[in-house]
Design a protein around this motif. Structure first.
Motif, mmCIF file in Angstrom:
data_model
loop_
_atom_site.group_PDB
_atom_site.id
_atom_site.type_symbol
_atom_site.label_atom_id
_atom_site.label_comp_id
_atom_site.label_asym_id
_atom_site.label_seq_id
_atom_site.Cartn_x
_atom_site.Cartn_y
_atom_site.Cartn_z
ATOM 1 N N LEU A 237 27.851 40.743 36.997
ATOM 2 C CA LEU A 237 26.394 40.825 37.171
ATOM 3 C C LEU A 237 25.831 39.521 37.749
ATOM 4 O O LEU A 237 24.698 39.147 37.461
ATOM 5 C CB LEU A 237 25.701 41.151 35.843
ATOM 6 N N ALA A 238 26.651 38.844 38.552
ATOM 7 C CA ALA A 238 26.239 37.555 39.123
ATOM 8 C C ALA A 238 26.299 37.556 40.639
ATOM 9 O O ALA A 238 26.446 36.500 41.258
ATOM 10 C CB ALA A 238 27.107 36.437 38.557
ATOM 11 N N GLY A 239 26.228 38.726 41.270
ATOM 12 C CA GLY A 239 26.175 38.803 42.714
ATOM 13 C C GLY A 239 27.424 38.267 43.395
ATOM 14 O O GLY A 239 28.544 38.449 42.919
ATOM 15 N N LYS A 240 27.223 37.597 44.521
ATOM 16 C CA LYS A 240 28.341 37.077 45.314
ATOM 17 C C LYS A 240 29.131 36.012 44.554
ATOM 18 O O LYS A 240 30.352 35.933 44.676
ATOM 19 C CB LYS A 240 27.820 36.492 46.630
ATOM 20 N N VAL A 241 28.427 35.223 43.773
ATOM 21 C CA VAL A 241 29.119 34.205 42.971
ATOM 22 C C VAL A 241 30.038 34.884 41.958
ATOM 23 O O VAL A 241 31.181 34.458 41.737
ATOM 24 C CB VAL A 241 28.103 33.291 42.265
ATOM 25 N N GLY A 242 29.551 35.966 41.344
ATOM 26 C CA GLY A 242 30.372 36.713 40.399
ATOM 27 C C GLY A 242 31.589 37.325 41.062
ATOM 28 O O GLY A 242 32.681 37.345 40.474
ATOM 29 N N GLU A 243 31.422 37.856 42.280
ATOM 30 C CA GLU A 243 32.561 38.405 43.013
ATOM 31 C C GLU A 243 33.626 37.337 43.237
ATOM 32 O O GLU A 243 34.825 37.601 43.107
ATOM 33 C CB GLU A 243 32.098 38.958 44.368
ATOM 34 N N LEU A 244 33.184 36.136 43.588
ATOM 35 C CA LEU A 244 34.121 35.042 43.809
ATOM 36 C C LEU A 244 34.860 34.684 42.513
ATOM 37 O O LEU A 244 36.081 34.474 42.516
ATOM 38 C CB LEU A 244 33.370 33.825 44.349
ATOM 39 N N ILE A 245 34.128 34.639 41.408
ATOM 40 C CA ILE A 245 34.751 34.300 40.120
ATOM 41 C C ILE A 245 35.766 35.352 39.719
ATOM 42 O O ILE A 245 36.862 35.037 39.242
ATOM 43 C CB ILE A 245 33.670 34.134 39.032
ATOM 44 N N VAL A 246 35.422 36.629 39.915
ATOM 45 C CA VAL A 246 36.343 37.712 39.564
ATOM 46 C C VAL A 246 37.595 37.654 40.439
ATOM 47 O O VAL A 246 38.721 37.838 39.950
ATOM 48 C CB VAL A 246 35.646 39.078 39.695
ATOM 49 N N ALA A 247 37.405 37.397 41.734
ATOM 50 C CA ALA A 247 38.556 37.293 42.631
ATOM 51 C C ALA A 247 39.463 36.139 42.218
ATOM 52 O O ALA A 247 40.691 36.282 42.171
ATOM 53 C CB ALA A 247 38.076 37.117 44.073
ATOM 54 N N LEU A 248 38.872 35.001 41.905
ATOM 55 C CA LEU A 248 39.671 33.857 41.456
ATOM 56 C C LEU A 248 40.324 34.129 40.104
ATOM 57 O O LEU A 248 41.430 33.653 39.838
ATOM 58 C CB LEU A 248 38.788 32.613 41.378
ATOM 59 N N SER A 249 39.650 34.917 39.261
ATOM 60 C CA SER A 249 40.208 35.241 37.947
ATOM 61 C C SER A 249 41.510 36.016 38.067
ATOM 62 O O SER A 249 42.422 35.848 37.247
ATOM 63 C CB SER A 249 39.192 36.037 37.118
ATOM 64 N N SER A 250 41.608 36.876 39.074
ATOM 65 C CA SER A 250 42.856 37.616 39.285
ATOM 66 C C SER A 250 43.996 36.658 39.615
ATOM 67 O O SER A 250 45.103 36.799 39.092
ATOM 68 C CB SER A 250 42.677 38.627 40.417
#
Length: 369
Positions: A144-157
């Motif tokens: 629920l954090a937009g583009k920043v959240g997408e980046l965090i999720v991608a890095l989390s993988s």
């Protein structure tokens, strides 16, 4: 006679273990919260049907829709009510236990419209991203954090992959205790947390690697999209005329008869006069390449045109399908769903026990007052 230190130099394995331990600790601390949230939402999404039944009562009917309204008539009414948008999709078409859940898209509009399957009356209209299942999926993909959240999720993988591999090296001798549960009573909280951390990591290692690799693959387009310019919208074209559209029920009947036991999962409607109806079916009992079936029907006559499974797609689409199947637990039947659900909570155990290990270690390293 000379004096001095006679200690031997640490072995290469010992030095590498220390490096992996440091990497494991810092990655875990930095990404503990994102990994906890992503894993928790991912585990819940495995059984999204429970989420809908518990929190989205409008979707399901109290009685079976034996005398359902013609779909074309319902869509015509929706088209009249949304003159600046188009009816694009229908979830689980033909399911008599559900009401009709349409996706209506237009300039600045992405709505989900739930209509009564018998009367065609609109029961609820909301933003497409705000329903319980869609909200949970958005939380899983973006925090629920937009583009920043997408980046965090991608890095989390990628971090989960690093944690899995470094943990495998650190606890490489723990495989022999795989089937021995840790003790519940220990004097030391640190020892207890360490045993459960090691056991949870080893037992769920295969699942962690699967989720890490498939998550990294699925988030790669979003990660690359952060650095690409947005494409302008195409020029307006004539819209599909629902007044002259064929009936939809024969399409559903043909698909059920010819592609059983696969279930009707999704229907895409034509947007332009030259486009067709596309029906997606899924067979949860099948494995990778034959699980998804896409069937196309003529947009003017509703005649069957072609069908294709994932096996007919190119190698890139096959990889995408395989990643989605593995990541969300569509691999087999109910047993696989339960395994994905249960082991989906493993990162939660690892995050809590890992934090306890770090906290107790930091407490013990402080000088006594």
């Amino acid at each position: 006679m000379t004096t001095g230190s006679t200690g031997s130099k640490p072995s290469l394995r010992s030095r590498w273990t220390k490096k992996f331990w440091s990497l494991h600790r810092w990655l875990g601390l930095l990404f503990a919260l994102p990994l906890l949230l992503v894993s928790l939402t991912g585990a819940l999404l495995v059984r999204y049907d429970w989420i809908e039944r518990g929190f989205d009562q409008t979707v399901f009917r109290t009685t079976i829709a034996t005398n359902a309204a013609p779909l074309k008539d319902v869509i015509l009414q929706l088209a009249q009510n949304h003159t600046n948008a188009q009816v694009r999709f229908l979830e689980c078409p033909g399911d008599p236990k559900r009401n009709l859940v349409f996706s209506v898209h237009g300039p600045g509009i992405r709505h989900a419209v739930i209509t009564d399957a018998v009367t065609g009356a609109t029961l609820l209209e909301r933003n497409e991203l705000t329903g319980p299942r869609r909200w949970l999926l958005r939380f899983h993909e973006t925090l629920l954090a937009g583009k920043v959240g997408e980046l965090i999720v991608a890095l989390s993988s990628l971090v989960l992959l690093g944690l899995s591999l470094s943990g495998l090296w650190i606890y490489r001798g723990a495989l022999k205790g795989l089937f021995r549960l840790p003790r519940l009573r220990r004097r030391s909280l640190r020892v207890l947390a360490g045993e459960w951390h090691r056991w949870a990591g080893i037992t769920s290692l295969v699942f962690l690697l699967i989720w890490a690799l498939t998550g990294a693959w699925l988030t790669l387009p979003a990660l690359l999209g952060l650095f690409s310019a947005e494409r302008p919208d195409p020029s307006p074209q004539p819209a599909y005329d629902w007044n002259n559209a064929p009936a939809i029920e024969p399409i559903l009947a043909h698909a059920r008869e010819n592609f059983s036991p696969a279930s009707l999962d999704f229907m895409s409607f034509p947007r332009r006069p030259e486009e067709d109806f596309t029906l997606t079916l899924i067979d949860h009992e099948r494995w990778f390449w034959n699980k998804f079936i896409e069937v196309t029907y003529d947009g003017r006559t509703d005649e069957f045109k072609k069908s294709q499974t994932s096996a007919d797609a190119d190698w890139l689409m096959k990889l995408n399908m395989m990643a989605a199947v593995l990541h969300f637990g569509h691999l087999g039947g109910a047993l696989m769903k339960w395994l994905w659900l249960i082991f989906g909570f493993a990162p939660l155990v690892l995050a809590v026990t890992g934090a306890l290990i770090w906290w107790r270690r930091s407490q013990s390293s402080r000088p006594a007052k």
